[in-house]
Each structure stands twice: as C-alpha cells, then as structure tokens.
Design an enzyme around this catalytic site. Structure first.
Site, PDB file in Angstrom:
ATOM      1  N   TRP A  61       6.329 -11.601  -5.559  1.00 29.44           N
ATOM      2  CA  TRP A  61       5.911 -11.834  -4.175  1.00 29.44           C
ATOM      3  C   TRP A  61       4.948 -13.025  -4.201  1.00 29.44           C
ATOM      4  O   TRP A  61       3.954 -12.993  -4.970  1.00 29.44           O
ATOM      5  CB  TRP A  61       5.210 -10.572  -3.675  1.00 29.44           C
ATOM      6  CG  TRP A  61       4.694 -10.635  -2.280  1.00 29.44           C
ATOM      7  CD1 TRP A  61       5.351 -11.094  -1.171  1.00 29.44           C
ATOM      8  CD2 TRP A  61       3.402 -10.180  -1.842  1.00 29.44           C
ATOM      9  NE1 TRP A  61       4.542 -10.948  -0.067  1.00 29.44           N
ATOM     10  CE2 TRP A  61       3.344 -10.389  -0.452  1.00 29.44           C
ATOM     11  CE3 TRP A  61       2.306  -9.615  -2.484  1.00 29.44           C
ATOM     12  CZ2 TRP A  61       2.225 -10.062   0.304  1.00 29.44           C
ATOM     13  CZ3 TRP A  61       1.201  -9.277  -1.728  1.00 29.44           C
ATOM     14  CH2 TRP A  61       1.165  -9.508  -0.351  1.00 29.44           C
ATOM     15  N   ASP A 112       1.956  -2.236  -8.188  1.00 25.20           N
ATOM     16  CA  ASP A 112       2.007  -2.539  -6.757  1.00 25.20           C
ATOM     17  C   ASP A 112       3.164  -1.736  -6.164  1.00 25.20           C
ATOM     18  O   ASP A 112       4.325  -2.014  -6.444  1.00 25.20           O
ATOM     19  CB  ASP A 112       2.231  -4.055  -6.563  1.00 25.20           C
ATOM     20  CG  ASP A 112       2.164  -4.454  -5.097  1.00 25.20           C
ATOM     21  OD1 ASP A 112       2.008  -3.559  -4.228  1.00 25.20           O
ATOM     22  OD2 ASP A 112       2.279  -5.661  -4.814  1.00 25.20           O
ATOM     23  N   LYS A 132       5.327  -0.733   5.359  1.00 24.07           N
ATOM     24  CA  LYS A 132       6.790  -0.646   5.507  1.00 24.07           C
ATOM     25  C   LYS A 132       7.240   0.795   5.691  1.00 24.07           C
ATOM     26  O   LYS A 132       8.070   1.075   6.541  1.00 24.07           O
ATOM     27  CB  LYS A 132       7.524  -1.224   4.290  1.00 24.07           C
ATOM     28  CG  LYS A 132       6.830  -2.333   3.559  1.00 24.07           C
ATOM     29  CD  LYS A 132       6.878  -3.646   4.293  1.00 24.07           C
ATOM     30  CE  LYS A 132       5.904  -4.555   3.602  1.00 24.07           C
ATOM     31  NZ  LYS A 132       5.928  -5.901   3.756  1.00 24.07           N
TER      32      LYS A 132
HETATM   33  C1  LMR Z   1       7.205  -9.942   2.663  1.00 24.72           C
HETATM   34  O1  LMR Z   1       7.200 -10.261   1.475  1.00 24.72           O
HETATM   35  O2  LMR Z   1       8.009 -10.426   3.482  1.00 24.72           O
HETATM   36  C2  LMR Z   1       6.233  -8.918   3.151  1.00 24.72           C
HETATM   37  O3  LMR Z   1       5.580  -8.317   2.100  1.00 24.72           O
HETATM   38  C3  LMR Z   1       5.315  -9.474   4.173  1.00 24.72           C
HETATM   39  C4  LMR Z   1       4.233 -10.324   3.600  1.00 24.72           C
HETATM   40  O4  LMR Z   1       3.067 -10.031   3.867  1.00 24.72           O
HETATM   41  O5  LMR Z   1       4.550 -11.298   2.905  1.00 24.72           O
END
Ligand code: LMR
Length: 391
Positions: free
Chosen positions: A127, A207, A242
């Site tokens: 991420w 996480d 989510k």
């Molecule tokens: C995403 O990766 O789209 C979600 O986790 C929202 C975010 O905060 O990035």
C-alpha cells in the site's frame, strides 16, 4: 518563507477520485480507491451501522473528551473477532482506538521506532501509504519481493528476509487481502512465517485492514493469530473502515501483544503519548457505532451477514474475471484465487493512462484495480478494454 516549499504531487490514489468525478462519460468505470461497491455500483451504509447510528443519536448524552485511547468499549468489543474468542494470549494484548488503519499503522511504526527498531522490512509492492508513513517518521525501509509473476506469494523471499533481519528489525506483513496485489499467504505459508519469526526474533507488525473481505472473519485472521501464537511480542494495526463500511469516519485500532502482561502499561503510556502529540484523540462517532454493533448480538449478526454478502459478490467478480482467462497480454486467471478488494494487473503506466483516456476506466498507476468496481453491467467492457490496450 513559505515560497521555499517544494510543491508535492497530490496523493496519486486520492487524486483519481477527483479525476473520475470530473469525467462526463456515462459508461466510466471507477476501479480506483478501495471502497466496496454493490452490483449497482453504490457504496451504501450497512443496515447494522445505520441502526447503531440511530441508537447513538438517541442515547448519547455527552460529547466530552474520552482521552487519547478513544472508546475502549469499542476496542475491547472488537478483540474476540480479531484475536479469537478463546485466545490464550489475550491477557497479554491490549489496544486503543486510532483514526482509521492509517493512524494504527503510524502509531505502530512510531512506537516500534521508539522501542529501538531501526529498520522495517516491507514486501514490494505494498500500500503506497506504508512507505509514505515510514519516510515521514524516518524509519528505513528494506524491501523484499512479495509476489511471483504467476500471481502467488513469494514465500522464500519473506522467509529469507525474516531469517536475515537481524536485531532491531521489524517486518510489516498484510494480515489478509493484500493491498495492492490480493495475493495472500496460504495457511501453510503462514505456519512457516510464524515459525521463522519465532526463531529470528524480528518484530512483527501485522496490518489487518480487510478482515472478513477475503474468506471470512476467522479465516482472514489465521495468519495474524498464528504469528501472535508463535512470538513473544507483536503489534497489530486494524481498520474497521472497510469491514464496517465507515471509511470517512476513520475507525481503526492499534493492538500490542507483550511478553508479560505487566509490560502493557509501559507500552500504552508511550502509545498514548505518541497519539496525544499526533492527533490528541481519535474521532468518536464511527468507533461508538462499531461498539454498539459489536455489543448487540442481533446487530452483530446483521453486520456479519452484510459482510458475507460483500465478500460473496467480490468472489463472483473474481470468478468471472478468472474464467475470462487471457485478455490481450494479461492473464486474468490468477485473480480468481486472490483475495479482497484488490488485484494488480501486469500493465504499464502508459496502458493505465490509455485505459483511462480511451475507455474511461480509472485504476491506480500501478495497475491495481478495485474488484468491487466491476459489475455485471461493466465487466465485459473492462475485459475487452484490457485486451484492446495490451494486444
Ligand atoms: C486504498 O488503498 O484504496 C484504501 O486503503 C484507501 C486509502 O486510504 O488509500
């Protein structure tokens, strides 16, 4: 003075929200930021959440401050779902509320740094905000390859990383529904990872932002619970954004498992101090709503049913994509076995732009798609467009 600042690009993922909104084409498809959508393309409020909100409105009699730890009723009511109703390590675990999963990750890495962690191992890709948070607090990232080109997890890479991590190193792992690849470790792979962590002494930070969106609440917790059962100490960063569908309310929790329960005070006095300096205390509304749901068996059942519907719809979309097989140069088959909201397509940044400009399909520059943005009404167009730009 302020003119000395260097302009920064907007967060690429969040910028997509505005780009998509400004596109007038009626058949546009939003596969960008990670929010769940129904088969009609909506992101409704869960019925369980709506009912809990009504109850909160009727019953809340004060909005006075709670403290940096937020709503501990929420934090404690969530614990059996996260760690298991009968988990033996529960007495060594405590938590606090955070502003979303982002707040939980930030608190976890800042506290690990304060405790002496000097570098953090992170699977690539991850991420994007993981790296932004780590850069912001000044913790060195050491990357390892998370996935193989056949769409499965690279177990050897994570095991090599853990065994070579050395002292004062943390390893950040996605508990389930890996963002951005959808590629999770199998239970057998988690067993090996847990054993390796126990042997190496590297500090695990898990996480868990998508519990219940992969295979089920229990199934998605397997890896995290297995790790916590094997090691003396760990952190868990949790998001309800989510699985309760409360994204903008920012509902998260940070949990720490310590070696001896007597260490919990030490850990949380530091966590409270870090939270106080960063955001003082988390926003209340979403955590209070989740607490009401979690303390009421009927609302809990309704919430879990709604979560199951979400999960099953995403599973159907994945099966449909997997059945399509080859689209141009992209093999969609592995997507059927991946989990959660996301998968990453092997497309170039230029092809991502082409999909947006020529086909009104919006996805992250990395090729990440939000599976829940696909519906019976647009999935054929999507597969056709991927075939067209990659042929
Ligand atoms: C995403 O990766 O789209 C979600 O986790 C929202 C975010 O905060 O990035």
């Amino acid at each position: 003075m302020l003119e000395r600042l260097t302009p920064q690009a907007p967060d690429a993922l969040l910028a997509l929200i505005k780009l998509y909104a400004a596109d007038p084409r009626p058949d546009k498809i939003d596969l960008g930021v990670g929010v769940y959508r129904t088969g009609q393309g909506d992101t409704p409020i869960f019925a369980a959440v709506k009912q809990a909100e009504q109850r909160l409105l009727d019953e809340q009699d004060s909005k006075s401050y709670l403290g940096p730890e937020g709503d501990m009723g929420f934090v404690n009511a969530l614990m059996p779902h996260v760690f298991g109703a009968n988990a033996t390590m529960r007495g060594r675990i405590s938590g606090m509320q955070t502003p979303g999963g982002t707040g939980a990750v930030r608190l976890a890495v800042a506290l690990a740094q304060r405790a002496g962690v000097e570098k953090l191992h992170l699977g690539k890709p991850s991420w994007p905000n993981h790296a932004q948070i780590l850069n912001d607090i000044g913790l060195d990232i050491v990357w390892f390859e998370h996935a193989r080109s056949d769409g499965t997890a690279n177990l050897e890479a994570v095991l090599d990383t853990i065994s070579g991590a050395g002292p004062n190193a943390a390893v950040l792992l996605h508990g389930a529904c890996h963002n951005p690849t959808g590629i999770d470790y199998t239970p057998q792979q988690w067993d090996a990872i847990a054993d390796a962590l126990a042997e190496s002494g590297a500090f695990p930070i898990i996480d868990l932002a998508y519990q219940g969106l992969g295979h089920g609440m229990e199934e998605d917790a397997y890896g995290m619970r297995r790790v916590l059962g094997a090691v003396p100490e760990a952190f868990v960063a949790y998001s309800c954004d989510k699985n309760f569908g409360v994204y903008r309310d920012r509902v998260g929790a940070f949990y720490a498992m310590v070696r001896e329960s007597g260490d919990l005070d030490k850990v949380f006095s530091n966590a409270n101090a870090l939270a106080r300096a960063a955001w003082s205390m988390p926003p209340d509304h979403g955590g209070a709503v989740a607490r009401i749901v979690l303390r009421d068996p009927a609302l809990t059942e309704l919430w879990l049913d709604e979560l199951t519907q979400m999960r099953e719809r995403m599973r159907q979309v994945r099966e449909r994509l997997g059945a399509a097989g080859i689209a141009g140069s992209v093999n969609l088959a592995p997507l059927a076995h991946q989990n959660g909201l996301f998968s990453t397509l092997p497309v170039t940044p230029e092809q991502v732009v082409q999909l947006r400009e020529e086909h009104a399909i919006y996805m992250a520059g990395s090729g990440r798609i939000n599976i829940a943005g696909l519906t019976a009404g647009n999935i054929d167009k999507f597969i056709g467009a991927v075939a067209a730009v990659t042929s």
